[in-house]
Design a protein around this motif. Structure first.
Motif, short mmCIF file in Angstrom:
data_model
loop_
_atom_site.label_atom_id
_atom_site.label_comp_id
_atom_site.label_asym_id
_atom_site.label_seq_id
_atom_site.Cartn_x
_atom_site.Cartn_y
_atom_site.Cartn_z
N PHE A 1 36.96 51.57 34.56
CA PHE A 1 37.94 50.99 35.47
C PHE A 1 39.16 50.41 34.76
O PHE A 1 40.03 49.82 35.41
CB PHE A 1 37.28 49.91 36.32
N ASP A 2 39.20 50.54 33.44
CA ASP A 2 40.33 50.09 32.66
C ASP A 2 40.67 48.63 32.97
O ASP A 2 41.83 48.26 33.20
CB ASP A 2 41.56 50.97 32.94
N THR A 3 39.64 47.77 32.96
CA THR A 3 39.85 46.36 33.28
C THR A 3 40.14 45.55 32.01
O THR A 3 39.76 45.95 30.92
CB THR A 3 38.62 45.77 33.98
N ASN B 1 40.39 54.82 45.57
CA ASN B 1 40.59 53.39 45.24
C ASN B 1 39.72 52.49 46.11
O ASN B 1 40.15 51.42 46.54
CB ASN B 1 42.07 53.01 45.39
N PRO C 1 39.49 39.44 39.94
CA PRO C 1 39.30 38.46 38.86
C PRO C 1 38.28 37.41 39.26
O PRO C 1 37.82 37.39 40.41
CB PRO C 1 40.69 37.85 38.70
N GLU D 1 37.91 47.69 44.27
CA GLU D 1 39.08 46.90 43.90
C GLU D 1 38.72 45.94 42.79
O GLU D 1 37.64 45.33 42.81
CB GLU D 1 39.61 46.15 45.12
N ILE D 2 39.58 45.83 41.82
CA ILE D 2 39.33 44.96 40.67
C ILE D 2 39.64 43.52 41.07
O ILE D 2 40.77 43.20 41.47
CB ILE D 2 40.18 45.38 39.46
N PRO E 1 34.21 38.42 33.55
CA PRO E 1 35.44 39.22 33.44
C PRO E 1 35.83 39.81 34.80
O PRO E 1 35.10 39.69 35.78
CB PRO E 1 35.04 40.32 32.46
N GLN E 2 36.98 40.44 34.85
CA GLN E 2 37.35 41.18 36.05
C GLN E 2 36.31 42.26 36.31
O GLN E 2 35.86 42.94 35.39
CB GLN E 2 38.72 41.84 35.86
N LEU E 3 35.96 42.44 37.59
CA LEU E 3 34.94 43.42 37.94
C LEU E 3 35.36 44.20 39.18
O LEU E 3 36.10 43.69 40.02
CB LEU E 3 33.60 42.73 38.23
N PRO E 4 34.88 45.43 39.29
CA PRO E 4 35.14 46.20 40.52
C PRO E 4 34.19 45.74 41.64
O PRO E 4 33.00 45.57 41.42
CB PRO E 4 34.83 47.63 40.09
N LYS F 1 34.13 48.41 31.89
CA LYS F 1 35.49 48.11 31.39
C LYS F 1 36.25 49.39 31.08
O LYS F 1 37.44 49.54 31.41
CB LYS F 1 35.40 47.23 30.14
#
Length: 450
Positions: free
Chosen positions: A448-450, A342, A348, A345-346, A356-359, A445
Protein backbone atom coordinates in the motif's frame (compact mmCIF):
# COMPACT_ATOMS: atom_id res chain seq x y z
CA UNK A 1 -9.92 19.14 14.19
CA UNK A 2 -11.53 17.59 11.16
CA UNK A 3 -12.07 19.77 8.12
CA UNK A 4 -15.53 19.19 6.81
CA UNK A 5 -16.83 19.94 3.33
CA UNK A 6 -18.60 16.62 2.87
CA UNK A 7 -22.28 16.01 2.19
CA UNK A 8 -23.31 15.68 5.87
CA UNK A 9 -21.25 18.66 6.99
CA UNK A 10 -23.13 20.56 9.69
CA UNK A 11 -24.81 17.51 11.24
CA UNK A 12 -23.62 16.82 14.78
CA UNK A 13 -24.25 13.45 16.43
CA UNK A 14 -23.55 12.64 20.08
CA UNK A 15 -23.01 8.94 20.55
CA UNK A 16 -23.28 6.92 23.79
CA UNK A 17 -22.50 3.44 22.61
CA UNK A 18 -20.57 0.22 22.73
CA UNK A 19 -19.23 -2.33 20.25
CA UNK A 20 -20.90 -2.13 16.79
CA UNK A 21 -24.62 -1.40 16.35
CA UNK A 22 -24.40 2.36 16.93
CA UNK A 23 -20.63 2.91 16.38
CA UNK A 24 -20.81 1.44 12.87
CA UNK A 25 -23.89 3.52 12.01
CA UNK A 26 -22.23 6.75 13.11
CA UNK A 27 -18.99 5.73 11.39
CA UNK A 28 -20.88 5.58 8.09
CA UNK A 29 -22.26 9.04 8.79
CA UNK A 30 -18.81 10.33 9.72
CA UNK A 31 -17.48 8.98 6.43
CA UNK A 32 -19.96 11.37 4.78
CA UNK A 33 -18.87 14.32 6.89
CA UNK A 34 -21.14 14.31 9.93
CA UNK A 35 -19.43 15.37 13.15
CA UNK A 36 -19.59 12.50 15.63
CA UNK A 37 -18.77 13.01 19.30
CA UNK A 38 -18.15 9.63 20.89
CA UNK A 39 -18.79 9.50 24.66
CA UNK A 40 -16.70 7.11 26.73
CA UNK A 41 -16.36 6.13 30.37
CA UNK A 42 -13.14 5.25 32.15
CA UNK A 43 -15.16 3.27 34.69
CA UNK A 44 -16.95 1.24 32.05
CA UNK A 45 -14.95 1.43 28.81
CA UNK A 46 -16.13 -0.06 25.57
CA UNK A 47 -15.15 -3.73 25.39
CA UNK A 48 -13.47 -2.95 22.07
CA UNK A 49 -11.01 -0.75 23.97
CA UNK A 50 -9.91 -3.78 25.97
CA UNK A 51 -9.20 -6.47 23.38
CA UNK A 52 -7.40 -7.26 20.10
CA UNK A 53 -4.43 -4.92 20.08
CA UNK A 54 -2.15 -4.02 17.20
CA UNK A 55 0.86 -6.36 17.18
CA UNK A 56 -0.50 -7.84 20.44
CA UNK A 57 1.20 -5.07 22.42
CA UNK A 58 -0.08 -4.56 25.96
CA UNK A 59 2.39 -1.93 27.10
CA UNK A 60 1.66 1.75 27.72
CA UNK A 61 -1.68 3.15 26.57
CA UNK A 62 -2.72 -0.22 25.16
CA UNK A 63 -6.38 0.87 24.91
CA UNK A 64 -5.46 3.24 22.09
CA UNK A 65 -4.09 0.29 20.07
CA UNK A 66 -7.35 -1.70 20.10
CA UNK A 67 -7.86 -2.52 16.43
CA UNK A 68 -11.64 -3.02 16.47
CA UNK A 69 -12.16 0.27 18.29
CA UNK A 70 -9.96 2.05 15.75
CA UNK A 71 -11.97 0.53 12.92
CA UNK A 72 -15.43 1.43 14.27
CA UNK A 73 -14.59 4.95 15.40
CA UNK A 74 -12.57 6.67 12.70
CA UNK A 75 -13.40 10.32 11.98
CA UNK A 76 -14.89 10.84 15.44
CA UNK A 77 -14.17 13.14 18.36
CA UNK A 78 -13.57 11.45 21.72
CA UNK A 79 -15.08 12.79 24.96
CA UNK A 80 -14.78 10.97 28.29
CA UNK A 81 -17.54 11.75 30.79
CA UNK A 82 -18.57 9.86 33.91
CA UNK A 83 -22.32 10.35 33.83
CA UNK A 84 -22.79 9.40 37.48
CA UNK A 85 -21.18 12.77 38.21
CA UNK A 86 -23.90 15.43 38.16
CA UNK A 87 -21.62 18.12 36.75
CA UNK A 88 -20.51 15.83 33.93
CA UNK A 89 -24.11 14.86 33.16
CA UNK A 90 -25.05 18.53 32.94
CA UNK A 91 -22.24 19.02 30.41
CA UNK A 92 -23.79 16.26 28.33
CA UNK A 93 -27.18 18.00 28.47
CA UNK A 94 -25.51 21.23 27.32
CA UNK A 95 -23.83 19.37 24.48
CA UNK A 96 -27.12 17.82 23.38
CA UNK A 97 -28.70 21.28 23.29
CA UNK A 98 -26.39 22.13 20.37
CA UNK A 99 -26.51 18.73 18.65
CA UNK A 100 -28.80 17.27 15.99
CA UNK A 101 -28.82 13.62 16.96
CA UNK A 102 -28.29 11.57 20.11
CA UNK A 103 -27.64 7.87 19.41
CA UNK A 104 -27.41 5.16 22.05
CA UNK A 105 -27.31 1.37 22.12
CA UNK A 106 -27.40 0.90 25.87
CA UNK A 107 -30.58 -0.43 27.43
CA UNK A 108 -33.64 1.75 28.10
CA UNK A 109 -32.78 1.38 31.81
CA UNK A 110 -29.50 3.25 31.26
CA UNK A 111 -31.21 5.97 29.25
CA UNK A 112 -33.80 6.43 32.01
CA UNK A 113 -31.18 6.46 34.76
CA UNK A 114 -29.40 9.43 33.21
CA UNK A 115 -32.47 11.27 31.96
CA UNK A 116 -31.62 10.56 28.33
CA UNK A 117 -35.09 9.54 27.24
CA UNK A 118 -36.63 11.38 24.31
CA UNK A 119 -39.32 13.12 26.37
CA UNK A 120 -36.63 14.66 28.56
CA UNK A 121 -34.18 15.53 25.79
CA UNK A 122 -36.75 17.31 23.65
CA UNK A 123 -37.22 19.78 26.51
CA UNK A 124 -33.51 20.56 26.09
CA UNK A 125 -33.69 20.72 22.30
CA UNK A 126 -37.21 20.44 20.82
CA UNK A 127 -36.10 19.26 17.37
CA UNK A 128 -33.54 16.71 18.54
CA UNK A 129 -33.48 13.26 16.95
CA UNK A 130 -32.97 10.48 19.50
CA UNK A 131 -32.00 6.96 18.45
CA UNK A 132 -32.17 3.92 20.71
CA UNK A 133 -30.87 0.65 19.27
CA UNK A 134 -31.56 -2.44 21.38
CA UNK A 135 -31.83 -6.16 20.81
CA UNK A 136 -35.62 -6.39 20.77
CA UNK A 137 -37.02 -2.86 20.95
CA UNK A 138 -38.65 -0.87 23.75
CA UNK A 139 -41.99 -2.70 23.85
CA UNK A 140 -43.16 -6.29 23.91
CA UNK A 141 -42.36 -9.17 26.27
CA UNK A 142 -38.73 -9.41 25.09
CA UNK A 143 -37.94 -5.71 25.46
CA UNK A 144 -35.91 -6.19 28.65
CA UNK A 145 -33.90 -9.16 27.35
CA UNK A 146 -30.13 -8.91 27.06
CA UNK A 147 -28.79 -9.07 23.55
CA UNK A 148 -25.68 -9.89 21.58
CA UNK A 149 -25.50 -10.57 17.87
CA UNK A 150 -25.33 -14.33 18.41
CA UNK A 151 -28.67 -14.31 20.24
CA UNK A 152 -30.54 -11.77 18.14
CA UNK A 153 -29.56 -13.58 14.95
CA UNK A 154 -31.10 -16.76 16.31
CA UNK A 155 -34.26 -14.96 17.39
CA UNK A 156 -34.52 -13.10 14.08
CA UNK A 157 -35.22 -16.29 12.13
CA UNK A 158 -32.06 -16.19 10.04
CA UNK A 159 -30.34 -19.03 11.89
CA UNK A 160 -33.27 -21.37 11.30
CA UNK A 161 -32.60 -21.29 7.58
CA UNK A 162 -28.79 -21.34 7.81
CA UNK A 163 -26.82 -24.58 8.11
CA UNK A 164 -26.12 -27.86 6.41
CA UNK A 165 -28.76 -30.39 5.50
CA UNK A 166 -29.84 -32.44 8.54
CA UNK A 167 -27.52 -30.35 10.70
CA UNK A 168 -28.05 -27.72 13.40
CA UNK A 169 -28.45 -24.00 12.73
CA UNK A 170 -25.20 -22.22 11.87
CA UNK A 171 -24.07 -18.65 12.40
CA UNK A 172 -21.25 -16.56 10.95
CA UNK A 173 -18.30 -15.43 13.03
CA UNK A 174 -19.29 -11.78 12.64
CA UNK A 175 -22.29 -10.30 14.55
CA UNK A 176 -24.45 -9.88 11.46
CA UNK A 177 -27.42 -8.26 13.28
CA UNK A 178 -25.25 -5.42 14.56
CA UNK A 179 -24.16 -4.39 11.08
CA UNK A 180 -27.64 -4.86 9.61
CA UNK A 181 -29.15 -2.76 12.40
CA UNK A 182 -26.48 -0.08 11.90
CA UNK A 183 -27.32 0.30 8.22
CA UNK A 184 -31.04 0.52 8.99
CA UNK A 185 -30.20 3.08 11.68
CA UNK A 186 -28.45 5.34 9.18
CA UNK A 187 -31.45 5.21 6.88
CA UNK A 188 -33.83 6.05 9.74
CA UNK A 189 -31.66 8.96 10.92
CA UNK A 190 -31.44 10.42 7.42
CA UNK A 191 -35.21 10.10 7.01
CA UNK A 192 -35.69 11.89 10.35
CA UNK A 193 -33.30 14.68 9.27
CA UNK A 194 -35.26 15.16 6.04
CA UNK A 195 -38.54 15.17 8.02
CA UNK A 196 -37.12 17.78 10.39
CA UNK A 197 -35.98 19.96 7.50
CA UNK A 198 -39.57 19.99 6.21
CA UNK A 199 -41.49 20.28 9.50
CA UNK A 200 -39.07 21.41 12.19
CA UNK A 201 -40.01 18.34 14.24
CA UNK A 202 -37.62 16.05 16.04
CA UNK A 203 -38.06 12.31 16.25
CA UNK A 204 -37.61 9.28 18.48
CA UNK A 205 -36.22 6.33 16.53
CA UNK A 206 -36.45 2.93 18.16
CA UNK A 207 -34.35 0.21 16.50
CA UNK A 208 -34.88 -3.50 17.18
CA UNK A 209 -31.72 -5.27 16.03
CA UNK A 210 -33.53 -8.60 15.73
CA UNK A 211 -36.31 -7.08 13.64
CA UNK A 212 -33.76 -5.48 11.33
CA UNK A 213 -32.56 -8.96 10.40
CA UNK A 214 -36.09 -10.39 10.17
CA UNK A 215 -36.95 -7.65 7.68
CA UNK A 216 -34.20 -8.93 5.37
CA UNK A 217 -35.45 -12.54 5.24
CA UNK A 218 -39.12 -12.25 4.19
CA UNK A 219 -38.86 -15.42 2.09
CA UNK A 220 -38.97 -17.81 5.04
CA UNK A 221 -41.98 -16.00 6.50
CA UNK A 222 -43.84 -15.74 3.19
CA UNK A 223 -43.17 -19.40 2.46
CA UNK A 224 -45.29 -20.19 5.48
CA UNK A 225 -47.97 -17.52 5.03
CA UNK A 226 -48.42 -18.41 1.36
CA UNK A 227 -47.65 -22.14 1.30
CA UNK A 228 -47.68 -23.33 4.93
CA UNK A 229 -44.04 -24.41 4.53
CA UNK A 230 -41.25 -24.22 7.08
CA UNK A 231 -38.10 -24.59 4.94
CA UNK A 232 -35.42 -27.08 5.91
CA UNK A 233 -31.75 -26.17 5.95
CA UNK A 234 -30.01 -27.15 2.73
CA UNK A 235 -26.50 -25.79 3.19
CA UNK A 236 -25.14 -24.10 0.07
CA UNK A 237 -27.71 -25.74 -2.22
CA UNK A 238 -30.69 -24.05 -3.84
CA UNK A 239 -34.17 -25.53 -4.19
CA UNK A 240 -34.51 -24.46 -7.83
CA UNK A 241 -30.94 -24.34 -9.17
CA UNK A 242 -28.32 -27.05 -9.63
CA UNK A 243 -25.39 -26.91 -9.53
CA UNK A 244 -25.39 -24.36 -6.73
CA UNK A 245 -22.71 -24.93 -4.15
CA UNK A 246 -19.32 -24.27 -2.63
CA UNK A 247 -16.54 -26.51 -3.94
CA UNK A 248 -12.93 -27.20 -2.85
CA UNK A 249 -9.99 -25.82 -4.79
CA UNK A 250 -6.24 -26.37 -4.80
CA UNK A 251 -4.53 -25.41 -1.55
CA UNK A 252 -5.40 -25.31 2.11
CA UNK A 253 -8.96 -24.18 2.81
CA UNK A 254 -9.50 -22.81 -0.70
CA UNK A 255 -13.02 -22.81 -2.12
CA UNK A 256 -15.18 -21.48 -4.93
CA UNK A 257 -18.92 -20.97 -5.22
CA UNK A 258 -20.58 -21.91 -8.50
CA UNK A 259 -24.20 -21.40 -9.56
CA UNK A 260 -25.32 -22.39 -13.07
CA UNK A 261 -28.57 -20.46 -13.35
CA UNK A 262 -29.32 -21.27 -16.99
CA UNK A 263 -28.72 -23.97 -19.57
CA UNK A 264 -26.20 -21.69 -21.25
CA UNK A 265 -24.19 -21.46 -18.02
CA UNK A 266 -24.47 -25.21 -17.51
CA UNK A 267 -23.12 -25.96 -20.97
CA UNK A 268 -20.18 -23.60 -20.41
CA UNK A 269 -19.44 -25.27 -17.06
CA UNK A 270 -19.59 -28.76 -18.60
CA UNK A 271 -17.34 -27.82 -21.51
CA UNK A 272 -14.69 -26.51 -19.10
CA UNK A 273 -14.78 -29.08 -16.30
CA UNK A 274 -16.22 -32.37 -17.60
CA UNK A 275 -17.24 -32.50 -21.29
CA UNK A 276 -17.63 -36.28 -20.98
CA UNK A 277 -20.96 -35.90 -19.10
CA UNK A 278 -22.53 -33.54 -21.66
CA UNK A 279 -24.97 -36.24 -22.82
CA UNK A 280 -25.53 -37.91 -19.45
CA UNK A 281 -29.30 -38.08 -18.88
CA UNK A 282 -28.79 -37.56 -15.13
CA UNK A 283 -27.73 -34.00 -15.82
CA UNK A 284 -29.44 -33.04 -19.06
CA UNK A 285 -31.92 -30.63 -17.43
CA UNK A 286 -32.08 -28.47 -14.35
CA UNK A 287 -34.76 -30.77 -12.94
CA UNK A 288 -32.61 -33.87 -13.36
CA UNK A 289 -29.60 -32.04 -11.92
CA UNK A 290 -31.63 -31.15 -8.83
CA UNK A 291 -32.63 -34.80 -8.40
CA UNK A 292 -29.01 -35.91 -8.76
CA UNK A 293 -27.56 -32.92 -6.93
CA UNK A 294 -25.31 -34.85 -4.54
CA UNK A 295 -23.70 -36.90 -7.29
CA UNK A 296 -23.18 -33.77 -9.38
CA UNK A 297 -21.59 -31.88 -6.48
CA UNK A 298 -19.07 -34.70 -6.03
CA UNK A 299 -18.17 -34.62 -9.73
CA UNK A 300 -17.66 -30.86 -9.64
CA UNK A 301 -15.51 -31.11 -6.50
CA UNK A 302 -13.21 -33.64 -8.15
CA UNK A 303 -12.50 -31.11 -10.90
CA UNK A 304 -12.41 -27.85 -8.96
CA UNK A 305 -9.87 -29.16 -6.45
CA UNK A 306 -7.29 -29.14 -9.23
CA UNK A 307 -7.74 -25.41 -9.83
CA UNK A 308 -6.58 -22.27 -8.07
CA UNK A 309 -9.79 -20.64 -6.79
CA UNK A 310 -9.16 -17.16 -8.21
CA UNK A 311 -7.97 -18.51 -11.54
CA UNK A 312 -11.06 -20.71 -11.84
CA UNK A 313 -13.33 -17.83 -10.90
CA UNK A 314 -11.90 -15.68 -13.69
CA UNK A 315 -12.07 -18.49 -16.25
CA UNK A 316 -15.67 -19.35 -15.35
CA UNK A 317 -16.74 -15.72 -15.34
CA UNK A 318 -15.10 -15.36 -18.74
CA UNK A 319 -17.34 -18.19 -19.95
CA UNK A 320 -20.43 -16.54 -18.47
CA UNK A 321 -20.73 -18.83 -15.43
CA UNK A 322 -21.57 -17.23 -12.10
CA UNK A 323 -18.70 -18.05 -9.76
CA UNK A 324 -16.90 -16.46 -6.83
CA UNK A 325 -13.70 -17.44 -5.04
CA UNK A 326 -14.03 -17.59 -1.26
CA UNK A 327 -11.59 -14.97 -0.02
CA UNK A 328 -10.16 -14.64 3.48
CA UNK A 329 -9.04 -11.41 5.12
CA UNK A 330 -5.53 -11.45 3.69
CA UNK A 331 -6.78 -12.24 0.20
CA UNK A 332 -9.25 -9.37 0.36
CA UNK A 333 -6.58 -6.97 1.54
CA UNK A 334 -4.32 -7.79 -1.41
CA UNK A 335 -7.07 -8.27 -3.97
CA UNK A 336 -6.25 -6.46 -7.23
CA UNK A 337 -9.89 -5.63 -7.97
CA UNK A 338 -10.39 -3.90 -4.61
CA UNK A 339 -6.98 -2.24 -4.93
CA UNK A 340 -7.78 -0.74 -8.32
CA UNK A 341 -11.12 0.53 -6.99
CA UNK A 342 -9.35 2.16 -4.03
CA UNK A 343 -11.66 0.31 -1.65
CA UNK A 344 -9.12 0.31 1.15
CA UNK A 345 -8.31 3.74 2.49
CA UNK A 346 -5.10 4.55 4.32
CA UNK A 347 -5.92 5.85 7.79
CA UNK A 348 -3.41 7.39 10.20
CA UNK A 349 -3.49 6.75 13.95
CA UNK A 350 -2.99 8.91 16.98
CA UNK A 351 0.70 9.18 17.98
CA UNK A 352 -0.11 7.73 21.42
CA UNK A 353 -1.18 4.46 19.81
CA UNK A 354 2.18 3.89 18.11
CA UNK A 355 0.32 2.29 15.22
CA UNK A 356 1.53 3.12 11.70
CA UNK A 357 -0.80 4.13 8.90
CA UNK A 358 -2.93 1.15 7.91
CA UNK A 359 -5.42 0.28 5.18
CA UNK A 360 -9.02 0.08 6.40
CA UNK A 361 -12.15 -1.00 4.51
CA UNK A 362 -13.44 2.19 2.96
CA UNK A 363 -16.90 3.42 2.10
CA UNK A 364 -18.91 0.75 0.27
CA UNK A 365 -20.25 3.33 -2.19
CA UNK A 366 -18.81 5.82 -4.61
CA UNK A 367 -20.46 9.13 -5.48
CA UNK A 368 -19.78 11.25 -8.53
CA UNK A 369 -19.60 14.61 -6.78
CA UNK A 370 -17.26 15.73 -4.01
CA UNK A 371 -19.28 14.61 -1.02
CA UNK A 372 -17.00 12.61 1.20
CA UNK A 373 -14.56 13.66 3.88
CA UNK A 374 -10.99 12.54 4.40
CA UNK A 375 -10.18 9.66 6.71
CA UNK A 376 -9.15 10.69 10.21
CA UNK A 377 -7.95 8.36 13.00
CA UNK A 378 -10.17 7.17 15.81
CA UNK A 379 -9.71 9.31 18.91
CA UNK A 380 -7.41 8.33 21.72
CA UNK A 381 -9.27 8.02 24.99
CA UNK A 382 -10.55 11.46 26.06
CA UNK A 383 -8.58 13.15 23.30
CA UNK A 384 -11.09 15.91 22.64
CA UNK A 385 -12.18 16.64 26.20
CA UNK A 386 -10.86 20.19 26.10
CA UNK A 387 -12.05 20.85 22.56
CA UNK A 388 -15.64 19.90 23.35
CA UNK A 389 -15.95 21.16 26.92
CA UNK A 390 -14.02 24.42 26.54
CA UNK A 391 -14.45 25.37 22.89
CA UNK A 392 -17.95 24.04 22.21
CA UNK A 393 -19.50 24.54 25.64
CA UNK A 394 -17.44 27.43 26.94
CA UNK A 395 -16.36 25.69 30.14
CA UNK A 396 -13.85 27.74 32.14
CA UNK A 397 -10.41 26.43 33.05
CA UNK A 398 -11.49 26.31 36.70
CA UNK A 399 -14.60 24.21 36.03
CA UNK A 400 -12.67 21.96 33.67
CA UNK A 401 -10.07 21.36 36.38
CA UNK A 402 -12.85 20.65 38.85
CA UNK A 403 -14.23 17.92 36.60
CA UNK A 404 -10.75 16.45 36.34
CA UNK A 405 -10.27 16.55 40.12
CA UNK A 406 -13.62 14.80 40.59
CA UNK A 407 -12.61 12.05 38.15
CA UNK A 408 -15.50 13.02 35.87
CA UNK A 409 -13.20 13.34 32.85
CA UNK A 410 -9.92 11.60 32.10
CA UNK A 411 -7.55 10.63 29.33
CA UNK A 412 -6.41 7.25 30.63
CA UNK A 413 -7.83 3.94 31.76
CA UNK A 414 -6.84 2.49 35.10
CA UNK A 415 -7.46 -1.08 33.99
CA UNK A 416 -4.80 -3.74 33.59
CA UNK A 417 -4.91 -5.32 30.14
CA UNK A 418 -5.90 -8.96 29.99
CA UNK A 419 -2.88 -11.13 29.39
CA UNK A 420 -2.73 -12.74 25.95
CA UNK A 421 -2.62 -16.39 26.94
CA UNK A 422 -2.04 -17.88 23.48
CA UNK A 423 0.37 -16.16 21.10
CA UNK A 424 -0.15 -15.83 17.35
CA UNK A 425 2.60 -18.33 16.73
CA UNK A 426 0.97 -20.88 19.04
CA UNK A 427 -2.43 -20.30 17.43
CA UNK A 428 -0.93 -20.92 14.01
CA UNK A 429 0.77 -24.09 15.20
CA UNK A 430 -2.41 -25.47 16.76
CA UNK A 431 -4.48 -24.53 13.73
CA UNK A 432 -6.89 -22.16 15.47
CA UNK A 433 -5.95 -19.38 13.05
CA UNK A 434 -5.62 -19.86 9.33
CA UNK A 435 -2.10 -18.53 9.03
CA UNK A 436 0.32 -16.08 10.59
CA UNK A 437 2.62 -13.85 8.58
CA UNK A 438 5.52 -12.68 10.78
CA UNK A 439 6.38 -10.08 8.12
CA UNK A 440 2.88 -8.59 7.97
CA UNK A 441 4.09 -5.05 8.73
CA UNK A 442 6.54 -4.84 5.84
CA UNK A 443 4.14 -6.70 3.52
CA UNK A 444 1.36 -4.17 4.11
CA UNK A 445 3.71 -1.20 3.96
CA UNK A 446 5.14 -2.31 0.64
CA UNK A 447 1.82 -3.16 -1.03
CA UNK A 448 0.00 0.00 0.00
CA UNK A 449 3.06 2.26 -0.11
CA UNK A 450 2.32 3.64 3.36
Amino acid sequence: MMQNKAILSGIRVVELSQLIAIPYATKLMSDMGAEIIRLESAKRPDAYRLSDFYDERLDGDYWNRAINFNEQNRNKLGLSLELDNKNALNQLYDLLSISDVFACNFTPRVMKKFGLEYDNLKTIRPDIIVVSSTGYGHSGPWSSFGAIGFGTEAASGLSSATGYENGPPAQPEIPYPDYTAAEHTVFAIMAAIIHRSKTGEGQFIEISQAECVTSTIPEIILDYTANKNVPARIGNSHLEISPHGCYPCKGRDKWITIAAQSEKEWISLVNLLFPEIATNSKFDSNESRIINRKELDKLISLRTEKWDSLELMEVLQGQGVTAGAVLNGKELLFNKHLFERNFFEIVPHQPQSQIPQLPYPGKPWKMSSASQGTMEPAPSFGQHNETVLKNYLGLSNELYQKLQDQGAISEKLDIVAKKITVSREDKANEGSIYSYDPNFKSTIKSYFDT
